[in-house]
Design a protein around this motif. Structure first.
Motif, mmCIF file in Angstrom:
data_model
loop_
_atom_site.group_PDB
_atom_site.id
_atom_site.type_symbol
_atom_site.label_atom_id
_atom_site.label_comp_id
_atom_site.label_asym_id
_atom_site.label_seq_id
_atom_site.Cartn_x
_atom_site.Cartn_y
_atom_site.Cartn_z
ATOM 1 N N HIS A 142 -3.077 7.178 -6.377
ATOM 2 C CA HIS A 142 -3.786 6.010 -6.896
ATOM 3 C C HIS A 142 -3.376 4.753 -6.128
ATOM 4 N N PHE A 143 -2.082 4.620 -5.853
ATOM 5 C CA PHE A 143 -1.600 3.439 -5.137
ATOM 6 C C PHE A 143 -2.160 3.384 -3.721
ATOM 7 N N VAL A 144 -2.205 4.524 -3.041
ATOM 8 C CA VAL A 144 -2.731 4.565 -1.678
ATOM 9 C C VAL A 144 -4.242 4.356 -1.667
ATOM 10 N N ARG A 145 -4.928 5.057 -2.551
ATOM 11 C CA ARG A 145 -6.395 5.039 -2.532
ATOM 12 C C ARG A 145 -6.981 3.731 -3.044
ATOM 13 N N VAL A 182 -5.130 0.720 -3.859
ATOM 14 C CA VAL A 182 -4.430 -0.532 -3.559
ATOM 15 C C VAL A 182 -4.262 -0.679 -2.047
ATOM 16 N N ILE A 183 -3.535 0.243 -1.414
ATOM 17 C CA ILE A 183 -3.277 0.115 0.026
ATOM 18 C C ILE A 183 -4.569 0.184 0.831
ATOM 19 N N ASN A 184 -5.367 1.211 0.597
ATOM 20 C CA ASN A 184 -6.570 1.414 1.409
ATOM 21 C C ASN A 184 -7.854 1.230 0.613
ATOM 22 N N GLU A 185 -7.836 0.367 -0.365
ATOM 23 C CA GLU A 185 -9.054 0.051 -1.112
ATOM 24 C C GLU A 185 -10.025 -0.698 -0.200
ATOM 25 N N HIS A 186 -11.242 -0.187 -0.072
ATOM 26 C CA HIS A 186 -12.235 -0.796 0.800
ATOM 27 C C HIS A 186 -13.227 -1.680 0.054
ATOM 28 N N TYR A 187 -13.076 -1.759 -1.261
ATOM 29 C CA TYR A 187 -13.991 -2.602 -2.037
ATOM 30 C C TYR A 187 -13.809 -4.060 -1.626
ATOM 31 N N PRO A 188 -14.884 -4.772 -1.355
ATOM 32 C CA PRO A 188 -14.770 -6.172 -0.911
ATOM 33 C C PRO A 188 -14.430 -7.105 -2.080
ATOM 34 N N TYR A 189 -13.174 -7.388 -2.255
ATOM 35 C CA TYR A 189 -12.743 -8.281 -3.334
ATOM 36 C C TYR A 189 -13.470 -9.620 -3.220
ATOM 37 N N TYR A 190 -13.806 -10.193 -4.357
ATOM 38 C CA TYR A 190 -14.518 -11.473 -4.381
ATOM 39 C C TYR A 190 -13.749 -12.559 -3.629
ATOM 40 N N ALA A 191 -12.416 -12.491 -3.676
ATOM 41 C CA ALA A 191 -11.593 -13.535 -3.054
ATOM 42 C C ALA A 191 -11.668 -13.502 -1.527
ATOM 43 N N TYR A 192 -12.019 -12.349 -0.947
ATOM 44 C CA TYR A 192 -12.098 -12.277 0.517
ATOM 45 C C TYR A 192 -13.081 -13.320 1.054
ATOM 46 N N GLN A 193 -14.215 -13.416 0.406
ATOM 47 C CA GLN A 193 -15.242 -14.365 0.842
ATOM 48 C C GLN A 193 -14.764 -15.795 0.641
ATOM 49 N N ASP A 194 -14.124 -16.047 -0.493
ATOM 50 C CA ASP A 194 -13.636 -17.400 -0.784
ATOM 51 C C ASP A 194 -12.587 -17.852 0.225
ATOM 52 N N LEU A 195 -11.804 -16.899 0.730
ATOM 53 C CA LEU A 195 -10.706 -17.231 1.642
ATOM 54 C C LEU A 195 -11.081 -17.060 3.112
ATOM 55 N N ARG A 196 -12.341 -16.783 3.376
ATOM 56 C CA ARG A 196 -12.768 -16.480 4.742
ATOM 57 C C ARG A 196 -12.482 -17.635 5.703
ATOM 58 N N GLU A 197 -12.806 -18.872 5.307
ATOM 59 C CA GLU A 197 -12.585 -20.010 6.188
ATOM 60 C C GLU A 197 -11.104 -20.222 6.470
ATOM 61 N N ALA A 198 -10.270 -20.003 5.450
ATOM 62 C CA ALA A 198 -8.826 -20.178 5.633
ATOM 63 C C ALA A 198 -8.240 -19.115 6.549
ATOM 64 N N ARG A 239 -6.428 7.452 3.293
ATOM 65 C CA ARG A 239 -6.945 7.348 1.932
ATOM 66 C C ARG A 239 -6.357 8.361 0.960
ATOM 67 N N GLY A 240 -5.101 8.727 1.142
ATOM 68 C CA GLY A 240 -4.419 9.558 0.164
ATOM 69 C C GLY A 240 -4.623 11.050 0.322
ATOM 70 N N PHE A 241 -5.235 11.497 1.429
ATOM 71 C CA PHE A 241 -5.457 12.931 1.625
ATOM 72 C C PHE A 241 -4.124 13.673 1.642
#
Length: 204
Positions: free
Chosen positions: A33-36, A38-54, A22-24
């Motif tokens: 900013h890019f590491v924290r 974008v790369i290791n962002e843990h926020y559950p993007y709304y699209a994750y749920q939409d794409l779960r079945e796929a 996480r950028g330590f």
């Protein structure tokens, strides 16, 4: 794509890199900013749920990479994404959910050799490493370096999977004007020019 790494191997990789989370320790604000976020962002993007079945057919690593591509596409909003060779439909859906305006062009190694414009105008380049690409890595690297602009981001999958360094990754890492990020399962190269560029190892 096509990576299936065992739980034991994933745990071993994580433990070896646990002090790169996480950028330590990253001093550059833009790299942090890019590491924290974008790369290791843990926020559950709304699209994750939409794409779960796929995503049910994906391995753990494939899903992590697809979600990373969504976050990168969401962050940089690319107009053109070039995939070498072609990515599967699920990965394309993740990229498109990150940036709805993106045009995704799937190209083969043969096309890259024959065409000088394969990477022109590409803001995002995703390369799935294989033996065919390994045989022409100098040609690919040269064309990327000629075509890349400040906004270009290159992702090379599988840089840590094999027993030896990936030549294409090593060439681009040494010549790119911006920061690079070694995530083991893939490498990311930024072409945004920086005076004090760095090569980072990240626990992903």
């Amino acid at each position: 794509m096509g990576y299936d790494v065992s739980f034991i191997k994933r745990s071993w990789v994580w433990l070896r890199r646990c002090h790169h989370c996480r950028g330590f320790g990253i001093q550059s604000p833009s790299a942090y900013h890019f590491v924290r976020y974008v790369i290791n962002e843990h926020y559950p993007y709304y699209a994750y749920q939409d794409l779960r079945e796929a995503s049910t057919a994906l391995t753990v690593i494939e899903k992590k990479l697809c979600r990373l591509y969504l976050r990168i596409a969401n962050s940089c909003q690319p107009k053109r994404c070039v995939c070498l060779p072609s990515v599967n439909d699920i990965a394309m859906r993740y990229i498109q959910r990150g940036c709805k305006k993106v045009n995704i062009d799937n190209v083969s190694a043969t096309e890259v050799v024959k065409e000088h414009t394969s990477f022109e105008g590409a803001d995002l380049i995703i390369i799935t490493y294989n033996d065919e690409i390994n045989n022409i890595c100098d040609d690919i690297a040269g064309k990327i370096l000629l075509s890349a602009r400040e906004s270009t981001i290159v992702i090379i999958e599988g840089i840590g999977i094999g027993n030896h360094p990936t030549p294409l990754w090593e060439i681009l890492k040494s010549k790119a004007p911006g920061d690079t990020f070694d995530l083991y399962y893939c490498g990311i190269i930024l072409f945004r020019k920086k005076e004090n560029r760095q090569d980072y190892i990240i626990n992903f």
